[in-house]
Design a protein around this motif. Structure first.
Motif, mmCIF file in Angstrom:
data_model
loop_
_atom_site.group_PDB
_atom_site.id
_atom_site.type_symbol
_atom_site.label_atom_id
_atom_site.label_comp_id
_atom_site.label_asym_id
_atom_site.label_seq_id
_atom_site.Cartn_x
_atom_site.Cartn_y
_atom_site.Cartn_z
ATOM 1 N N THR A 136 0.895 -1.288 -0.105
ATOM 2 C CA THR A 136 -0.023 0.075 -0.335
ATOM 3 C C THR A 136 0.812 1.354 -0.002
ATOM 4 O O THR A 136 0.367 2.225 0.762
ATOM 5 N N GLY A 137 1.976 1.462 -0.472
ATOM 6 C CA GLY A 137 2.810 2.545 -0.805
ATOM 7 C C GLY A 137 3.771 2.679 0.223
ATOM 8 O O GLY A 137 4.651 3.663 0.278
ATOM 9 N N LEU A 138 3.717 1.731 1.245
ATOM 10 C CA LEU A 138 4.546 1.836 2.313
ATOM 11 C C LEU A 138 6.026 1.108 1.862
ATOM 12 O O LEU A 138 6.939 1.803 2.782
ATOM 13 N N GLY A 139 6.043 0.501 1.173
ATOM 14 C CA GLY A 139 7.242 -0.375 0.809
ATOM 15 C C GLY A 139 7.622 0.002 -0.819
ATOM 16 O O GLY A 139 6.897 0.684 -1.401
ATOM 17 N N THR A 140 8.576 -0.520 -1.315
ATOM 18 C CA THR A 140 9.061 -0.254 -2.643
ATOM 19 C C THR A 140 9.117 -1.761 -3.248
ATOM 20 O O THR A 140 9.383 -2.647 -2.709
ATOM 21 N N ARG A 141 9.162 -1.792 -4.300
ATOM 22 C CA ARG A 141 9.458 -2.785 -5.331
ATOM 23 C C ARG A 141 10.238 -2.514 -6.508
ATOM 24 O O ARG A 141 10.358 -1.294 -7.022
ATOM 25 N N THR A 142 10.698 -3.483 -7.563
ATOM 26 C CA THR A 142 11.421 -3.088 -8.651
ATOM 27 C C THR A 142 10.576 -3.086 -9.648
ATOM 28 O O THR A 142 9.110 -3.388 -9.805
ATOM 29 N N ALA A 143 11.005 -3.009 -10.997
ATOM 30 C CA ALA A 143 10.092 -2.675 -12.160
ATOM 31 C C ALA A 143 9.645 -4.227 -12.567
ATOM 32 O O ALA A 143 8.510 -4.533 -13.121
ATOM 33 N N ILE A 144 10.494 -5.324 -12.591
ATOM 34 C CA ILE A 144 10.214 -6.461 -12.861
ATOM 35 C C ILE A 144 10.185 -6.969 -11.387
ATOM 36 O O ILE A 144 11.027 -6.986 -10.420
ATOM 37 N N TYR A 145 8.909 -7.751 -10.982
ATOM 38 C CA TYR A 145 8.347 -7.853 -9.606
ATOM 39 C C TYR A 145 7.679 -8.957 -9.521
ATOM 40 O O TYR A 145 6.938 -9.294 -10.324
ATOM 41 N N VAL A 146 7.724 -9.556 -8.264
ATOM 42 C CA VAL A 146 6.716 -10.485 -7.713
ATOM 43 C C VAL A 146 5.968 -9.733 -6.753
ATOM 44 O O VAL A 146 6.415 -9.299 -5.797
ATOM 45 N N PRO A 147 4.615 -9.686 -6.665
ATOM 46 C CA PRO A 147 4.168 -8.742 -5.470
ATOM 47 C C PRO A 147 4.300 -9.035 -4.298
ATOM 48 O O PRO A 147 4.590 -8.105 -3.477
ATOM 49 N N PHE A 148 4.640 -10.416 -3.887
ATOM 50 C CA PHE A 148 4.952 -10.603 -2.328
ATOM 51 C C PHE A 148 5.686 -11.777 -2.600
ATOM 52 O O PHE A 148 5.430 -12.811 -3.393
ATOM 53 N N PRO A 149 6.345 -12.289 -1.462
ATOM 54 C CA PRO A 149 7.180 -13.656 -1.478
ATOM 55 C C PRO A 149 6.267 -14.754 -1.785
ATOM 56 O O PRO A 149 6.699 -15.760 -2.273
ATOM 57 N N GLN A 150 5.008 -14.870 -1.090
ATOM 58 C CA GLN A 150 4.333 -16.064 -1.118
ATOM 59 C C GLN A 150 3.426 -15.906 -2.606
ATOM 60 O O GLN A 150 2.300 -16.782 -2.522
ATOM 61 N N ALA A 151 3.705 -15.078 -3.470
ATOM 62 C CA ALA A 151 2.824 -14.984 -4.507
ATOM 63 C C ALA A 151 2.503 -16.227 -5.316
ATOM 64 O O ALA A 151 3.448 -17.206 -5.348
ATOM 65 N N VAL A 152 1.419 -16.417 -5.686
ATOM 66 C CA VAL A 152 0.795 -17.637 -6.534
ATOM 67 C C VAL A 152 0.215 -17.093 -7.872
ATOM 68 O O VAL A 152 -0.874 -16.385 -7.927
ATOM 69 N N PRO A 153 0.806 -17.323 -8.915
ATOM 70 C CA PRO A 153 1.828 -18.125 -9.445
ATOM 71 C C PRO A 153 3.342 -17.201 -8.795
ATOM 72 O O PRO A 153 3.165 -16.209 -9.077
ATOM 73 N N ASN A 154 4.460 -17.802 -8.631
ATOM 74 C CA ASN A 154 5.500 -17.266 -8.337
ATOM 75 C C ASN A 154 6.326 -16.785 -9.360
ATOM 76 O O ASN A 154 7.614 -17.266 -9.579
ATOM 77 N N LYS A 155 5.635 -15.937 -10.309
ATOM 78 C CA LYS A 155 6.352 -15.713 -11.634
ATOM 79 C C LYS A 155 6.605 -13.971 -11.453
ATOM 80 O O LYS A 155 5.336 -13.671 -11.534
#
Lengths: 674, 144
Positions: free
Chosen positions: A264-283
């Motif tokens: 929710t905007g409190l953290g950052t991510r990269t341009a190629i990204y997985v939304p969160f570590p447990q994402a399904v699918p993890n691609k």
């Protein structure tokens, strides 16, 4: 020539106390076309029904009028009786002598006369009834689940476990929805991800479920049992078959400062990204708007680093067509936008956040790893204020409803805060505490009594910054609206749950109705809560109204059982009381002139265009055609049709005009259609 | 001469008003016996030619009643009926049928008492207006 049987029921004394049933039967015997007319104490009893069965056989009846109670009560009974004797059930009509006559009028000749009229008009109608046969529609036993939050996941798993194929479509790169963002869940405080992620994995691995993430519904055609769906699979720019989910690309991507949607905007991510570590699918997916290569034409670091050469910059959106029989809508909700709260400084002060942001701050997988730090300077907030009903129950904000979940999650937030910052002070401003639910009230009491959260009944008028503190101005209405000021380090707004931005557009694509707040509307608020007005489309979760996890899961299972029930039959059987377009032999083919006013009026999109062509393919005319799978038989098209080319089976022009004319011309036979 | 008893035809939808009138019966609420109900699936099905036909055949008054706005069993049939009714009113005016002879109402399946009150008030109104004679005279003379 019609051979009608009239059966007058006394209903014990319910009818015969005020209506002279014998006279009704005698008088109706003289109506032209009536060959059999009797009265009996209880027509619906076995001997009563036998009277009908025998008369049909002996007198070779072509139609039956049962003059008894309301057809809403016993029409199915008597239609079955007729069917038993080989008479088409739709050749039976009921005259309502009880609810509409004997129970509401005094005992006199006028009442009996009315009873005779009621029977007479139905005799005229039934003379014009045609044998009708149930409509059979095949069922494609695959379900489409739109939305991969907890509602969609539950519905998909339930349907898949009942042995049917499921196609799940999720807009985001991963399933999980809002529940995956939550820290802990009320009223048990178990970790949200711990209970959700196993289900997400189950969805991905289930042999009956096909998962399309980063995909959206493109279009929908067809009707119950036979929907044709197009799904737009957005370009991930990653070949999912080759990608192993090693995560090298997301580590090496140089563009690291993009606000993370998941956090929710409190953290950052990269341009190629997985939304969160447990994402399904993890691609991973490439966010083209923020990717250096897509914006400036060079970089391609991810392509260089990828050990399986899975990066595809030139990947295009793909349109996938599938046939499904039933649809579960589980697209969820959103929280109210920042610009709704200028008086609270939301969006202006970094330490005024919403409930979902607090979830991320409190979450062990969040940007602070679960340590309570405020967004502005990372300090531990010593005093925190929670404001319930931020937007909800406030007609000035355009949201008159209660968002239902905020009372509970605010209590949970205050509790979580106190568990993390033992010496901190937590205040909750509330209007009312709505804690209806199993163990909910106890949970709120625990927050107040065991964790020492201060609940203040009143509203907050303003929040402003002074000397590095957020001054919360409010009133305590339990102390005679005494003004209050709290110097807070952080403020959490329990913002209203609102419909998703695209809900209206999606509803139009699916022909599903929605309420003034753009939540999808159920077919009946009490008795058909998981069905929509469009047959074969069901609702689950917060896309219908804000609701908590237990309710969402229950509703999702409800929707899934509706789908499973639909799929339990190979063919759907529907009542044949539907509209039909007049067709005739050449050279006219149909009296329909193809104006399609009917099409614009039909609430079910049941009117299609039919082209009549010669053998060599030359178009003769385009006429309307009713799709029997979609038509619900309201007859709106019938009344609108100017060339009188559409008629409603069971309530045809011939039938209703005959009713009107015969009613007003006592003793004379109407000659409509005969 | 006995009191004028008007002939009133009611065109009602199956889901709301018909069920509402059933409830009037179940609740044993008495009302004037002048009304004859004709059942339709939806007020949207009611072709307003039927109303003209009823007047031409000697009806003194007409009731059209269905579900409340937004309660239609078929989503929007009652809105079509309402729109048609607005247009039909002007036509009635134009062809010389007293608009007060048609009563349009929303009566739900829960409003049994309302149905009884409504029927009584319509019956009383039509009684005051007297028989629908304009056309009847021509009919009696064998012209229409």
């Amino acid at each position: 020539m019609s051979r009608i049987g009239v059966f007058v029921c006394h209903c014990g004394e319910n009818i015969s106390a005020t209506v002279d049933c014998h006279k009704v039967a005698e008088t109706c015997a003289k109506v032209p076309g009536v060959v059999h007319s009797v009265d009996y104490k209880y027509m619906c009893s076995d001997p009563g029904q036998n009277l009908i069965r025998e008369a049909i056989k002996e007198k070779n009846l072509t139609g039956v009028v049962v003059a008894a109670c309301s057809p809403r009560m016993h029409e199915p009974t008597f239609r079955r009786t007729c069917a038993d004797s080989g008479l088409n059930p739709f050749l039976c009509e009921m005259a309502n002598l009880r609810e509409h006559c004997s129970w509401v009028h005094e005992k006199n000749d006028v009442t009996t006369e009315k009873a005779i009229d009621l029977v007479r008009i139905l005799v005229e109608k039934v003379k014009r009834n045609k044998p009708l046969f149930p409509i059979k529609v095949p069922v494609t036993k695959t379900a489409l689940v739109l939305g991969g939050g907890i509602a969609g996941i539950q519905a998909a798993l339930d349907i898949a476990n009942s042995g049917h194929k499921v196609i799940m479509v999720e807009r985001d790169p991963s399933i999980g929805g809002h529940m995956s963002q939550l820290s802990e869940t009320f009223p048990t405080l178990d970790c949200s991800q711990c209970i959700l992620t196993p289900r997400m994995v189950e969805v991905a691995q289930h042999p009956n479920i096909t998962l399309y993430t980063y995909s959206e519904l493109e279009s929908l055609d067809g009707f119950i049992g036979n929907f044709k769906v197009k799904i737009r699979k957005k370009a991930r720019c990653v070949d999912e078959k080759l990608c192993t989910g090693c995560g090298l690309c997301t580590q090496k991507c140089p563009n690291k400062k993009i606000p993370s949607e998941f956090n929710t905007g409190l953290g950052t991510r990269t341009a190629i990204y997985v939304p969160f570590p447990q994402a399904v699918p993890n691609k991973p997916v490439i966010d083209k708007a923020n990717c250096t290569y897509f914006q400036k034409g060079k970089c391609k670091l991810c392509e260089k680093i990828c050990p399986t050469q899975a990066i595809r910059y030139d990947q295009q959106d793909e349109i996938i067509s599938v046939d499904v029989g039933g649809i579960v809508l589980a697209t969820g909700f959103n929280v109210l936008d920042t610009d709704f709260f200028p008086e609270y400084g939301y969006g202006k002060y970094k330490d005024v956040i919403n409930g979902l942001q607090f979830e991320r701050l409190a979450s062990a997988s969040g940007p602070t790893l679960g340590v309570m730090k405020r967004p502005s300077d990372g300090k531990t907030p010593e005093t925190i204020v929670f404001i319930a009903c931020a937007g909800s129950r406030d007609s000035a904000k355009g949201i008159e409803y209660c968002s239902k979940i905020c009372c509970m999650y605010t209590a949970k937030h205050a509790m979580l805060y106190k568990h993390k910052v033992h010496h901190g002070k937590a205040y909750v401003f509330y209007m009312d505490i709505r804690a209806g639910g199993k163990m909910y009230e106890e949970f709120v009491r625990r927050a107040i009594e065991e964790d020492g959260v201060s609940y203040i009944r009143g509203r907050v008028s303003r929040i402003y910054e002074k000397n590095g503190k957020l001054i919360v101005k409010g009133a305590d209405t339990l102390l005679g609206a005494q003004p209050m000021e709290i110097e807070a380090d952080m403020v959490v707004l329990a913002t209203a749950g609102v419909a998703n931005a695209g809900a209206e557009e999606l509803a139009q694509k699916l022909h599903v109705s929605y309420d003034p707040y753009h939540f999808f509307a159920e077919a009946h608020p009490k008795l058909r809560p998981v069905e929509t007005n469009t047959a074969g489309i069901f609702l689950a979760g917060a896309c219908q109204a804000p609701r908590d996890i237990p309710e969402t899961v229950a509703q999702a299972s409800g929707a899934a059982s509706k789908v499973a029930a639909l799929f339990s039959q190979d063919e759907l059987t529907r009542e044949p009381l539907i509209a039909v377009v007049h067709r005739t032999a050449p050279p006219i083919y149909s009296s329909c002139v193809g104006c399609f006013i009917c099409q614009s009026a039909c609430p079910y999109q049941a009117i299609e265009k039919e082209e009549i062509r010669t053998r060599d393919g030359k178009l003769i005319k385009t006429v309307a055609k009713v799709n029997p799978g979609l038509c619900q038989g309201c007859g709106t098209c019938v009344a609108l049709c100017r060339s009188k080319s559409i008629d409603l089976q069971g309530y045809s022009h011939e039938q209703v005009y005959a009713e009107v004319i015969s009613l007003l011309n006592r003793g004379e036979e109407s000659n409509v259609g005969i | 001469m006995s009191e004028f008893e008007p002939k009133i035809v009611a065109f009602v939808c199956n889901w709301c008003t018909y069920a509402g009138a059933d409830l009037t019966g179940t609740s044993r609420i008495k009302y004037a016996p002048n009304v004859r109900v004709i059942r339709f699936p939806c007020t949207g099905r009611i072709d307003f030619m039927l109303l003209l036909k009823a007047f031409a055949n000697g009806a003194d008054g007409i009731i059209v009643s269905g579900c409340h706005p937004n309660d239609c069993h078929y989503t929007s049939g009652n809105f079509h009926a309402r729109r048609r009714w607005m247009v039909f009113r002007s036509l009635m005016d134009f062809i010389g049928i007293d608009v007060r002879r048609v009563h349009f109402a929303w009566i739900s399946a829960a409003e049994g008492a309302k149905w009884a009150e409504f029927v009584n008030s319509v019956t009383a109104d039509i009684k005051k207006l007297g028989p629908n004679e304009n056309y009847q005279r021509l009919m009696d003379a064998g012209i229409a």
